[in-house]
Design a protein around this motif. Sequence first.
Motif, short mmCIF file in Angstrom:
data_model
loop_
_atom_site.label_atom_id
_atom_site.label_comp_id
_atom_site.label_asym_id
_atom_site.label_seq_id
_atom_site.Cartn_x
_atom_site.Cartn_y
_atom_site.Cartn_z
N ASN A 68 0.82 -1.22 0.00
CA ASN A 68 0.00 0.00 0.00
C ASN A 68 0.85 1.26 0.00
O ASN A 68 0.41 2.32 -0.47
CB ASN A 68 -0.93 0.00 1.22
N LEU A 69 2.06 1.15 0.51
CA LEU A 69 2.99 2.28 0.51
C LEU A 69 3.84 2.30 -0.76
O LEU A 69 4.76 3.11 -0.89
CB LEU A 69 3.90 2.22 1.74
N LYS A 70 3.55 1.37 -1.70
CA LYS A 70 4.30 1.24 -2.96
C LYS A 70 5.77 0.87 -2.73
O LYS A 70 6.63 1.17 -3.56
CB LYS A 70 4.22 2.53 -3.79
N GLN A 71 6.04 0.24 -1.59
CA GLN A 71 7.39 -0.27 -1.34
C GLN A 71 7.40 -1.74 -1.77
O GLN A 71 7.41 -2.67 -0.95
CB GLN A 71 7.76 -0.11 0.13
N SER A 72 7.41 -1.93 -3.08
CA SER A 72 7.15 -3.24 -3.66
C SER A 72 8.23 -4.26 -3.32
O SER A 72 7.94 -5.45 -3.11
CB SER A 72 7.01 -3.12 -5.18
N GLU A 73 9.50 -3.83 -3.29
CA GLU A 73 10.58 -4.79 -2.99
C GLU A 73 10.42 -5.39 -1.59
O GLU A 73 10.58 -6.60 -1.42
CB GLU A 73 11.95 -4.11 -3.11
N LYS A 74 10.10 -4.54 -0.63
CA LYS A 74 9.91 -5.02 0.74
C LYS A 74 8.67 -5.91 0.83
O LYS A 74 8.66 -6.91 1.56
CB LYS A 74 9.80 -3.85 1.71
N ALA A 75 7.63 -5.55 0.09
CA ALA A 75 6.42 -6.37 0.06
C ALA A 75 6.75 -7.77 -0.46
O ALA A 75 6.30 -8.78 0.10
CB ALA A 75 5.35 -5.71 -0.80
N ILE A 76 7.54 -7.82 -1.52
CA ILE A 76 7.91 -9.11 -2.12
C ILE A 76 8.68 -9.97 -1.12
O ILE A 76 8.46 -11.19 -1.02
CB ILE A 76 8.74 -8.88 -3.41
N GLN A 77 9.58 -9.36 -0.37
CA GLN A 77 10.33 -10.11 0.64
C GLN A 77 9.39 -10.76 1.65
O GLN A 77 9.58 -11.92 2.04
CB GLN A 77 11.32 -9.19 1.35
N ASP A 78 8.36 -10.02 2.09
CA ASP A 78 7.42 -10.59 3.06
C ASP A 78 6.57 -11.68 2.43
O ASP A 78 6.30 -12.72 3.05
CB ASP A 78 6.54 -9.49 3.65
N TYR A 79 6.14 -11.47 1.19
CA TYR A 79 5.34 -12.50 0.52
C TYR A 79 6.19 -13.76 0.27
O TYR A 79 5.66 -14.88 0.29
CB TYR A 79 4.75 -11.97 -0.78
N ASN A 80 7.48 -13.57 0.02
CA ASN A 80 8.38 -14.72 -0.11
C ASN A 80 8.34 -15.58 1.15
O ASN A 80 8.30 -16.82 1.09
CB ASN A 80 9.82 -14.25 -0.36
N LYS A 81 8.35 -14.91 2.29
CA LYS A 81 8.34 -15.63 3.56
C LYS A 81 7.00 -16.34 3.77
O LYS A 81 6.97 -17.49 4.27
CB LYS A 81 8.59 -14.64 4.71
N VAL A 82 5.90 -15.68 3.38
CA VAL A 82 4.59 -16.32 3.49
C VAL A 82 4.56 -17.60 2.67
O VAL A 82 4.11 -18.66 3.14
CB VAL A 82 3.47 -15.37 3.02
N ILE A 83 5.06 -17.51 1.41
CA ILE A 83 5.04 -18.67 0.51
C ILE A 83 5.96 -19.77 1.01
O ILE A 83 5.68 -20.96 0.86
CB ILE A 83 5.42 -18.21 -0.92
N GLU A 84 7.07 -19.36 1.64
CA GLU A 84 7.97 -20.34 2.24
C GLU A 84 7.26 -21.13 3.35
O GLU A 84 7.42 -22.35 3.47
CB GLU A 84 9.20 -19.64 2.79
N LEU A 85 6.47 -20.42 4.15
CA LEU A 85 5.75 -21.06 5.26
C LEU A 85 4.47 -21.76 4.80
O LEU A 85 4.08 -22.79 5.37
CB LEU A 85 5.41 -20.00 6.33
N GLU A 86 3.84 -21.18 3.75
CA GLU A 86 2.59 -21.76 3.24
C GLU A 86 2.66 -21.81 1.71
O GLU A 86 2.21 -20.88 1.03
CB GLU A 86 1.38 -20.93 3.70
N PRO A 87 3.23 -22.87 1.15
CA PRO A 87 3.49 -22.94 -0.30
C PRO A 87 2.25 -22.88 -1.19
O PRO A 87 2.39 -22.64 -2.39
CB PRO A 87 4.19 -24.30 -0.45
N ASN A 88 1.06 -23.07 -0.64
CA ASN A 88 -0.16 -23.04 -1.45
C ASN A 88 -1.04 -21.82 -1.14
O ASN A 88 -2.24 -21.84 -1.41
CB ASN A 88 -0.97 -24.32 -1.23
N ASN A 89 -0.42 -20.79 -0.61
CA ASN A 89 -1.18 -19.59 -0.24
C ASN A 89 -1.46 -18.76 -1.50
O ASN A 89 -0.59 -18.01 -1.99
CB ASN A 89 -0.39 -18.77 0.78
N ALA A 90 -2.66 -18.89 -2.05
CA ALA A 90 -3.01 -18.22 -3.31
C ALA A 90 -2.94 -16.70 -3.18
O ALA A 90 -2.49 -16.00 -4.10
CB ALA A 90 -4.41 -18.65 -3.75
#
Length: 378
Positions: free
Chosen positions: A54-76
Motif C-alpha cells: 500500500n505504501l508502494k514499497q514493492s521490494e519489501k512487500a515481495i520479501q514478506d510474501y516470499n516468507k509467506v510462501i515459504e511457510l505456506e506454499p499453497n497460499n493463493a
Amino acid sequence: MDIKKMTLKQLKQKYNALIGSKNYNEIIEVCTQIIQLDPNNAEDFYNRGTAYANLKQSEKAIQDYNKVIELEPNNAEAFNNRGSAYTDLKQFGKAIQDYNKAIESNSKYAKAFYNRGVTYANLKQFGKAIQDYNKAIELEPNDAKAFNNRGSAYTDLKQFGKAIQDYNKAIESNSKYAKAFYNRGIAYGALGEEEEAIQDFKEAQKLDPSIIAKEQIKALEKEFEEKIQQTQDSNEEVQGFQTILEDLKEEHQTEEGDWFKWSKGAVGITLGLIVLALVLVSCGFLESGDTYIVYIFSSIVTFTIIRQYTNAKALRIEASNRVAMAKMFERVKHENNDYQTEFLPKLVDTIVYSTTKEKNNADGLVEKIINGLTKLKK
C-alpha cells in the motif's frame, strides 16, 4: 504504551484496531514487533507485506510474501499479491508466473484472473487479457473493473462496439464509475458519435473532476515512455553502428598493413633489379639499352601492385560507406520529413564524392608512369 514493551496478545489487539485504517507505517511497526516475538506465523508476514504494498514499497512487500510462501506454499493470496508487486515493478514475466501459481492453488480466484489480465494488457497481449477478464467476470458477474478493463482491451483492438457494451455493464454495476464513462466516451468518439462522447465526458468530469486530467497525464506518460524506448533503441543502433565501423577500421588497417608490406617488397625487388642491371652493364654483360627494359618491367610490376592496393582501398572505403549509409538511412527514417529532406541528399553526395575521389586517384596510374618513363628516355 511503547510497542516494544507490549506482549504478543497486546500487539495482536493493537493490529486489530488498525485494520481498515491507512496508518500503514504504524501497521508495519506493529507487525515487525509481532514477527520478532512469533517469527513463524505466515499471517503476520502477509499483513506487513500488504502494508508495504500500500505504501508502494514493492521490494519489501515481495520479501514478506516470499516468507509467506515459504511457510505456506499453497497460499493463493500471497502469490497473487506478490504478482501485483511484480506488476508495479513492471516485471511482468514474474507477475504472470505468480498469478499462474495463485490460480493453480485456487481455480476460483477471480482476482488472480483479473490481475493476470491486467498484466497481459500491459504486455499488449489483448487476446489473452480478454480471456482472463472473461473468467473473472464468470466468477464475479458484477465486477465493474473487469468489465471496464475488458472494454479497454476491446478498444485497443479497435472493436469499439464490444467495448461500449462492456462499459455499459461496468456502469450498470457501478453508476459512479467515472473511468467507465470516460472510456465509453473515447469509444463513442472513435465511432464518430460525438454527442454521446461529450455526454460521457461531462458525466465523468462531474463524478471525478480530475478524471480528464488523470487520463491525459497517463497518455502523456505512455507517450513519454515510448519516446524513451525509441531513444534507447536508437542509442543501441548507434552503438552497434559504431562497433561495425570500429571493426571495419581494424580490418582495413590490417589489410592495408599487409599491402604496404607487399608494396615495400615489390619496390625492393625493383631496386634490386635496377642495381643488378647496372652492375651487368658495367661488367659488359648487358648493353645500356637493355637496362631500360628491366627498368620498365620492374616499374610496371611495382606500380601495378600499388594500383591494386589503391583500388582495393577504394573498394573497402566504398563498402564501409555503404554500411554507414544503410545504418544512417535506418536512423533517419525515424526523424521528421524536413530533417530527411535536408539530410539525405547531403549524405548521398558525401558518400559518392568520397568514393569517386578515391577511385579517380588510382585511374590511369600505370599508363601515366609508362608515358613519363618514355619521355624521360627521349
